[in-house]
Write an enzyme that holds these catalytic residues in place. Sequence first.
Site, PDB file in Angstrom:
ATOM      1  N   GLU A  39       0.803  -1.227   0.000  1.00 38.53           N
ATOM      2  CA  GLU A  39       0.000   0.000   0.000  1.00 38.53           C
ATOM      3  C   GLU A  39       0.834   1.273   0.000  1.00 38.53           C
ATOM      4  OE1 GLU A  39      -3.920  -1.620   2.389  1.00 38.53           O
ATOM      5  OE2 GLU A  39      -2.230  -0.927   3.602  1.00 38.53           O
TER       6      GLU A  39
HETATM    7  C1  TNX Z   1      -4.485  -4.132   4.429  1.00 35.48           C
HETATM    8  S1  TNX Z   1      -2.639  -6.367   4.235  1.00 35.48           S
HETATM    9  C2  TNX Z   1      -3.240  -3.812   4.956  1.00 35.48           C
HETATM   10  C3  TNX Z   1      -3.138  -3.325   6.326  1.00 35.48           C
HETATM   11  C4  TNX Z   1      -4.480  -3.177   6.969  1.00 35.48           C
HETATM   12  C5  TNX Z   1      -5.361  -4.325   6.580  1.00 35.48           C
HETATM   13  C6  TNX Z   1      -6.700  -4.308   7.268  1.00 35.48           C
HETATM   14  C7  TNX Z   1      -1.676  -5.306   4.054  1.00 35.48           C
HETATM   15  C8  TNX Z   1      -0.409  -5.775   3.578  1.00 35.48           C
HETATM   16  N1  TNX Z   1      -2.051  -4.063   4.329  1.00 35.48           N
HETATM   17  O1  TNX Z   1      -2.431  -2.106   6.360  1.00 35.48           O
HETATM   18  O2  TNX Z   1      -4.291  -3.135   8.346  1.00 35.48           O
HETATM   19  O3  TNX Z   1      -5.551  -4.330   5.208  1.00 35.48           O
HETATM   20  O4  TNX Z   1      -7.433  -5.448   6.987  1.00 35.48           O
END
Ligand code: TNX
Length: 530
Positions: free
Chosen positions: A338
Amino acid sequence: MRVPRRALAALLVLAAVPATASCTAAHGADDPRPAGAGPAALAPYGRILPAPVSAHAAGPGYAFGPGTVVRTGTTDDEEVRKVGELLAEQLRGPSGLPVPVVDGAEGDGIRLRIDEGTEGAGAEGYRLESGPDGVTLTARTPAGLFHAGQTLRQLLPVSGPGTVPGGTVTDAPRFAYRGAMVDVARHFFTVEQVKRYVDQLAQYKVNTLHLHLTDDQGWRLAIDSWPKLAQYGGGSEVGGGPGGYWTKDQYRDLVAYAGERYVDVVPEIDMPGHVNAAQASYAELNCDGKARERYTGIKVGFSSLCVGKERTYEFIDQVLGELAELTPGPYLHIGGDEAHSTPAADYAAFMDRAQEAVAKHGKTVIAWHQLATAHPAPGAVLQYWGHDRTAAPEKAAVAAAAKAGHPLILSPADRLYLDMKYDATTKPGLAWAGFVPVRRAYDWDPGTYLAGVPESEILGVEAPLWTETIATRPDLEYMAFPRVLGLAELGWSPPAARDWTAYSRRLAAQAPRLDSQDVNYHRAPDVPWR
Ligand code: TNX
């Protein structure tokens, strides 16, 4: 003296069931209930969870009582002695018996033996044989003996003395990596709370604890060369609570505690995104040289390290260096998910340098699967967190990386994300990947899950527990249990044992154990609890 084989009784049992490896465990062949009766209590060898490769009841058992000792063989094997001490402690608590640990291998009791020739045991497998004069646990490694001990615990009553039924288990895991993650960044959890989770996981043969130590909302580990990360960046969490951080000694203590239970710690420092807590602690980590405000909301993707600044790379080198020194396991997790505020070219350039830093400190990279869109270094492991609606090109990029030799850890968000709600009535949790009832978490095959990725490329499975909405131990347990037992079985048991109906009965049979350990599990409607 070996436990005598009750050959005739064993033959009778074998004759009664089809000769597949998992038959007994998966279908409870030694289950005494009459045909046609509804769900009933499974016999002990049929309720072992995760289901073993094979388990057969045969002959009379061993009376575990006031005279029971644990024998750890030769005194010079310190590690076996330690496994024996821990097993004895685990047996004492629920039974109220003294269970002393003694040297030497011969005599009645629970006998721990290393035998390099233990067939099919590999690095973590074992053999368990129970008869009137005792229970013999045999493995090639102390880790195998530890897992054997966890199986033995499940063959005993939840409390008090009792009989270990006569029989044999031979067992070994399907995947080397069987992990659970805790996000201690969104909400702070203490080392004691995490240790309790380690105990709960290790008894089901989960062998990896991934710690998400840093994120926008908090930095949870003391770093000597950048002290404000923990001191200032640790002082916040989602919702505005006080947060907290672990000293290096507390972290070492947790790593050692997990290690004694054959659980490896994989620490994660998430970068180049998810770094607001660091950027609030040090102005120099921002391109504009201005410190950020602390953040206590639950948005993602807004922060990024300053990719063009050399100081950024001194920072990650020093942080990863200190982390490598604290971490006996082979992996450092560098996040990489992300990074919506980092342009793609910058992301790739940054991840190159971050991977170099990990290698320089003698560790192997794990990153979220977005690294597949950049240049994963040789040997880097990718953690897949997509789901059924993930776009085909993204899945294909991950499959291509796997083909190029990058082992995969599977954490499909719509199967293994423990922060997803079970259903619309679940109070904590998120639902961006959909609801994940207990059956959905279990009923899929990691070996065939990603098109074009053979089982040989799958290092294992992991269940992450993100904590934006989870702030307390009871909530953490409610979201993890019972789904994390499904993860344990997917990671350990042979594919032939994977059957929802049989599993749901094994899971229901764990209820008294979870109750006795005061675990706050969800009594999910899709499980036939009694
Ligand atoms: C996605 S999974 C994210 C996290 C969040 C999560 C909540 C991932 C690698 N990144 O930053 O906490 O979703 O479900």
